[in-house]
Design a protein around this motif. Structure first.
Motif, PDB file in Angstrom:
ATOM      1  N   VAL A  99      34.916  42.735  43.273  1.00  0.00           N
ATOM      2  CA  VAL A  99      35.429  42.249  42.145  1.00  0.00           C
ATOM      3  C   VAL A  99      34.382  41.244  41.157  1.00  0.00           C
ATOM      4  O   VAL A  99      34.392  41.352  40.174  1.00  0.00           O
ATOM      5  N   THR A 100      33.817  40.253  41.867  1.00  0.00           N
ATOM      6  CA  THR A 100      32.744  39.280  41.311  1.00  0.00           C
ATOM      7  C   THR A 100      31.798  39.964  40.795  1.00  0.00           C
ATOM      8  O   THR A 100      31.505  39.776  39.614  1.00  0.00           O
ATOM      9  N   ASN A 101      31.350  41.080  41.509  1.00  0.00           N
ATOM     10  CA  ASN A 101      30.259  41.791  40.916  1.00  0.00           C
ATOM     11  C   ASN A 101      30.798  42.566  39.563  1.00  0.00           C
ATOM     12  O   ASN A 101      30.124  42.822  38.608  1.00  0.00           O
ATOM     13  N   ALA A 102      31.789  43.161  39.511  1.00  0.00           N
ATOM     14  CA  ALA A 102      32.495  43.762  38.389  1.00  0.00           C
ATOM     15  C   ALA A 102      32.684  42.844  37.441  1.00  0.00           C
ATOM     16  O   ALA A 102      32.230  43.274  36.029  1.00  0.00           O
ATOM     17  N   PHE A 103      32.766  41.662  37.357  1.00  0.00           N
ATOM     18  CA  PHE A 103      32.962  40.576  36.210  1.00  0.00           C
ATOM     19  C   PHE A 103      31.665  40.414  35.918  1.00  0.00           C
ATOM     20  O   PHE A 103      31.462  40.103  34.700  1.00  0.00           O
ATOM     21  N   LEU A 104      30.695  40.085  36.937  1.00  0.00           N
ATOM     22  CA  LEU A 104      29.249  39.611  36.410  1.00  0.00           C
ATOM     23  C   LEU A 104      28.545  40.626  35.814  1.00  0.00           C
ATOM     24  O   LEU A 104      27.774  40.472  34.819  1.00  0.00           O
ATOM     25  N   HIS A 105      28.763  41.914  36.227  1.00  0.00           N
ATOM     26  CA  HIS A 105      27.802  42.921  35.989  1.00  0.00           C
ATOM     27  C   HIS A 105      28.241  44.127  35.196  1.00  0.00           C
ATOM     28  O   HIS A 105      27.665  45.050  34.553  1.00  0.00           O
ATOM     29  N   GLY A 106      29.755  44.310  35.155  1.00  0.00           N
ATOM     30  CA  GLY A 106      30.473  45.158  34.155  1.00  0.00           C
ATOM     31  C   GLY A 106      30.276  45.256  32.931  1.00  0.00           C
ATOM     32  O   GLY A 106      29.889  43.947  32.380  1.00  0.00           O
ATOM     33  N   ARG A 107      30.352  46.320  32.453  1.00  0.00           N
ATOM     34  CA  ARG A 107      30.282  46.304  30.735  1.00  0.00           C
ATOM     35  C   ARG A 107      31.568  46.635  29.977  1.00  0.00           C
ATOM     36  O   ARG A 107      31.587  46.575  28.825  1.00  0.00           O
ATOM     37  N   GLY A 108      32.599  46.978  30.820  1.00  0.00           N
ATOM     38  CA  GLY A 108      33.940  47.344  30.250  1.00  0.00           C
ATOM     39  C   GLY A 108      34.722  46.171  30.010  1.00  0.00           C
ATOM     40  O   GLY A 108      34.230  44.949  30.431  1.00  0.00           O
ATOM     41  N   ASP A 144      45.440  54.269  54.561  1.00  0.00           N
ATOM     42  CA  ASP A 144      46.071  55.492  55.140  1.00  0.00           C
ATOM     43  C   ASP A 144      45.912  55.304  56.596  1.00  0.00           C
ATOM     44  O   ASP A 144      46.073  54.403  56.953  1.00  0.00           O
ATOM     45  N   GLU A 145      45.960  56.506  57.557  1.00  0.00           N
ATOM     46  CA  GLU A 145      46.009  56.101  59.004  1.00  0.00           C
ATOM     47  C   GLU A 145      44.939  55.792  59.526  1.00  0.00           C
ATOM     48  O   GLU A 145      44.991  54.891  60.581  1.00  0.00           O
ATOM     49  N   SER A 146      43.725  55.684  58.867  1.00  0.00           N
ATOM     50  CA  SER A 146      42.455  55.249  59.477  1.00  0.00           C
ATOM     51  C   SER A 146      41.758  53.916  58.670  1.00  0.00           C
ATOM     52  O   SER A 146      41.314  53.322  59.478  1.00  0.00           O
ATOM     53  N   PHE A 147      42.197  53.828  57.380  1.00  0.00           N
ATOM     54  CA  PHE A 147      41.299  52.871  56.685  1.00  0.00           C
ATOM     55  C   PHE A 147      42.204  52.141  55.529  1.00  0.00           C
ATOM     56  O   PHE A 147      43.116  52.651  55.136  1.00  0.00           O
ATOM     57  N   VAL A 148      41.828  50.875  55.404  1.00  0.00           N
ATOM     58  CA  VAL A 148      42.146  50.117  54.105  1.00  0.00           C
ATOM     59  C   VAL A 148      40.919  50.665  53.112  1.00  0.00           C
ATOM     60  O   VAL A 148      39.829  50.270  53.463  1.00  0.00           O
ATOM     61  N   ARG A 149      41.376  51.072  52.047  1.00  0.00           N
ATOM     62  CA  ARG A 149      40.398  51.760  50.806  1.00  0.00           C
ATOM     63  C   ARG A 149      40.365  50.818  49.859  1.00  0.00           C
ATOM     64  O   ARG A 149      41.657  50.406  49.298  1.00  0.00           O
ATOM     65  N   ILE A 150      39.286  50.447  49.250  1.00  0.00           N
ATOM     66  CA  ILE A 150      39.249  49.720  48.201  1.00  0.00           C
ATOM     67  C   ILE A 150      38.231  50.393  46.982  1.00  0.00           C
ATOM     68  O   ILE A 150      37.329  50.935  47.468  1.00  0.00           O
ATOM     69  N   GLU A 151      38.887  50.392  45.665  1.00  0.00           N
ATOM     70  CA  GLU A 151      37.867  50.615  44.689  1.00  0.00           C
ATOM     71  C   GLU A 151      37.768  49.581  43.632  1.00  0.00           C
ATOM     72  O   GLU A 151      38.863  49.245  43.173  1.00  0.00           O
ATOM     73  N   VAL A 152      36.647  49.414  42.968  1.00  0.00           N
ATOM     74  CA  VAL A 152      36.635  48.480  41.952  1.00  0.00           C
ATOM     75  C   VAL A 152      35.772  48.918  40.834  1.00  0.00           C
ATOM     76  O   VAL A 152      34.827  49.512  40.963  1.00  0.00           O
ATOM     77  N   GLY A 153      36.102  48.994  39.557  1.00  0.00           N
ATOM     78  CA  GLY A 153      35.339  49.263  38.465  1.00  0.00           C
ATOM     79  C   GLY A 153      35.936  48.743  37.103  1.00  0.00           C
ATOM     80  O   GLY A 153      36.767  48.394  37.180  1.00  0.00           O
ATOM     81  N   ASP A 154      35.221  49.251  36.038  1.00  0.00           N
ATOM     82  CA  ASP A 154      35.390  48.848  34.736  1.00  0.00           C
ATOM     83  C   ASP A 154      35.494  50.232  33.938  1.00  0.00           C
ATOM     84  O   ASP A 154      35.513  50.018  32.715  1.00  0.00           O
ATOM     85  N   GLY A 155      35.403  51.203  34.410  1.00  0.00           N
ATOM     86  CA  GLY A 155      35.373  52.592  33.679  1.00  0.00           C
ATOM     87  C   GLY A 155      34.064  52.827  33.154  1.00  0.00           C
ATOM     88  O   GLY A 155      34.112  54.077  32.434  1.00  0.00           O
ATOM     89  N   THR A 156      33.173  52.282  33.233  1.00  0.00           N
ATOM     90  CA  THR A 156      31.800  52.484  32.698  1.00  0.00           C
ATOM     91  C   THR A 156      30.984  53.106  34.105  1.00  0.00           C
ATOM     92  O   THR A 156      31.482  52.825  35.285  1.00  0.00           O
ATOM     93  N   THR A 157      30.017  53.721  33.959  1.00  0.00           N
ATOM     94  CA  THR A 157      28.887  54.150  34.853  1.00  0.00           C
ATOM     95  C   THR A 157      28.557  53.111  35.780  1.00  0.00           C
ATOM     96  O   THR A 157      27.805  52.172  34.904  1.00  0.00           O
TER      97      THR A 157
END
Length: 109
Positions: A28-37, A47-60
């Protein structure tokens, strides 16, 4: 974000706060510092095996070199920490979010 992570982990009955909070904080910190969105999107699910996380701002996203150039630098270690804590990490297929997965002990392999 750490409080939200802890709340969901408690709700799910998982004692993984230490393993999950740091990667979330770094991504999340990286998204705020380096994101462009204009909006940062955070997703966390399990799920049964993992806690999954995704973070982004909609830009590549471009992932920089994971090892810091200067071992005494005050920054530049975030992705090293994500790599150390996560069992899997990288970009989503569309390249707009950084994701990671932390294994649930005793989860399905």
């Amino acid at each position: 974000m750490r409080r939200i992570v802890r709340a969901y982990l408690r709700l799910w009955g998982l004692d993984l706060a230490e393993a999950v909070e740091l990667p979330v904080s770094e991504l999340v910190t990286n998204a705020f510092l380096h994101g462009r969105g204009s909006v940062i999107e955070f997703r966390m699910w399990r799920d049964e095996s993992f806690v999954r996380i995704e973070v982004g701002d909609g830009t590549t996203v471009t992932i920089p070199k994971v090892t810091p150039d200067d071992p005494l630098a005050e920054s530049g270690r975030g992705l090293c920490l994500v790599a150390a804590y996560a069992d899997r990490w990288g970009l989503t297929e569309d390249g707009t979010r950084v994701r990671c997965a932390i294994r649930i002990p005793g989860g399905v392999r």
